[in-house]
Design a protein around this motif. Structure first.
Motif: not given
Length: 387
Positions: A5-16
């Motif tokens: 498997i390949e593992v990817f990082w993901f962020s929605e980059q929310p306006y917190a």
């Protein structure tokens, strides 16, 4: 066939900095929520934190970084995913860069072909080009009739590939797009073009389209029972059109947070519910206008296992019980993700790693633990052929 498997990082980059009190004043968390709540100085700080998380993910061993695009959304400060991909290409050295994706039904397809080719040159061939229909809100915000979304998407997809594979200049006259001369100067490093992925959440019709084009399908966090059903649709369609799919054709995204202890991860991970109450709130014509989904798509969706769960809000504990949110120490996260990999057998795992106002230092620690302790264990799992 893909073996590991390949593992990817993901962020929605929310306006917190958006609060429940802010949102409760308006009937919609998207088109109805005014941008007067946006502070560019606060956004500047957040953008830099998210980019630091990307750089660390590259350093500690993630195989890729995934980014996306949404419009009129406080929970995703990325109305132009290619700009984010350009930053990623400069602050990373090793990771693949998965764009999931460009809303090509709304954006100019020639410009998309040129920008993605530029990114592939920037990164020396690390781009994965994801194309998305976008949500109904994207069509409304872009002035596109929702019922035309799929047809526009499919024509734009074909035209972009033509830009990458047919020498210019050439004239193009389609149903929606018309160009007297098409002659993109910049072409991608990868020959004949970057890999094309197609992400989706619940539409079986989209899975069928992806399989017919032999594009890998990335499910964006549906419950496991339903996701297994969509995977079955992909495999059946692939066989119908004459190719044998494998793990390299399927990926899965879910929310994951890792901390030094289970107790700490439980406390921080509850922030994953930040957008649950408001993200898709609003008039039905914003979120599911007539014509956006075909009758056939709705029919297939209703027949799949787990379809009855759509629309019901689940508690934090319920989401953990069905392995849709994974939080814990490295040992706990490794065990739970290993079980998911054994069950779904995906070639790609996308870790949705932060949400809302999670503390930047906590997220950086999660990235480090995932990269140094969890991912090496996941890489040891042998993927199996699809039957």
């Amino acid at each position: 066939m893909k073996d590991t498997i390949e593992v990817f990082w993901f962020s929605e980059q929310p306006y917190a900095h958006v609060t429940d009190a802010d949102l409760e004043q308006y009937d919609s968390g998207r088109l109805g929520f005014p941008n007067t709540f946006f502070d560019p100085e606060k956004a500047h700080e957040l953008y830099n934190q998210y980019h630091e998380q990307y750089a660390l993910a590259d350093e500690v061993g993630f195989d890729g970084i995934m980014s996306n695009e949404h419009h009129a959304s406080y929970w995703c400060m990325k109305p132009a995913v290619n700009l984010d991909a350009a930053v990623i290409s400069k602050i990373t050295k090793n990771t693949k860069i998965a764009i999931l994706g460009n809303v090509i039904a709304v954006n100019d397809p020639i410009r998309m072909a040129e920008e993605i080719a530029m990114l592939d040159c920037f990164s020396n061939g690390r781009i994965i080009s994801g194309f998305v229909r976008g949500t109904a809100v994207e069509s409304l915000a872009g002035g596109i009739i929702p019922a035309e979304n799929r047809a526009r998407f499919e024509e734009a997809h074909d035209l972009i590939i033509k830009c990458w594979t047919q020498p210019g200049p050439f004239r193009y006259e389609g149903e929606f797009y018309h160009y007297r001369a098409v002659n993109p100067w910049v072409l991608p490093v990868q020959d004949p073009h970057p890999p094309i992925w197609f992400p989706g959440l619940s539409s079986a019709e989209s899975v069928v389209w992806a399989a017919r084009h032999q594009h890998p399908y990335m499910n964006l966090g549906s419950l496991l029972d339903y996701t297994e059903g969509l995977k079955g649709v992909y495999i059946d369609t692939a066989k119908e059109v004459g190719f044998t799919p494998g793990p390299e054709h399927f990926g899965y995204l879910l929310r994951v947070f890792c901390a030094d202890t289970d107790e700490e991860a439980q406390r921080i991970g509850e922030t994953f519910l930040w957008t649950e109450n408001h993200r898709n709130r609003g008039p039905v014509e914003h979120n599911d206008p007539p014509g956006y989904q075909s009758r056939e798509a709705v029919r297939i969706q209703r027949q799949l296992p787990g379809a009855g769960g759509f629309g019901r809000r689940m508690t934090y504990q319920e989401l953990q019980d069905v392995d849709n949110v994974i939080v814990g120490s490295p040992d706990t996260v490794t065990r739970k993700l290993s079980n998911i990999i054994e069950r779904l057998n995906p070639g790609y795992l996308h870790i949705y790693g932060n949400e809302g106002d999670m503390n930047h230092a906590d997220v950086m620690r999660s990235v480090e633990l995932l990269g140094r302790e969890v991912i090496p264990a996941l890489h040891e799992i042998q993927l199996q052929p699809y039957e």
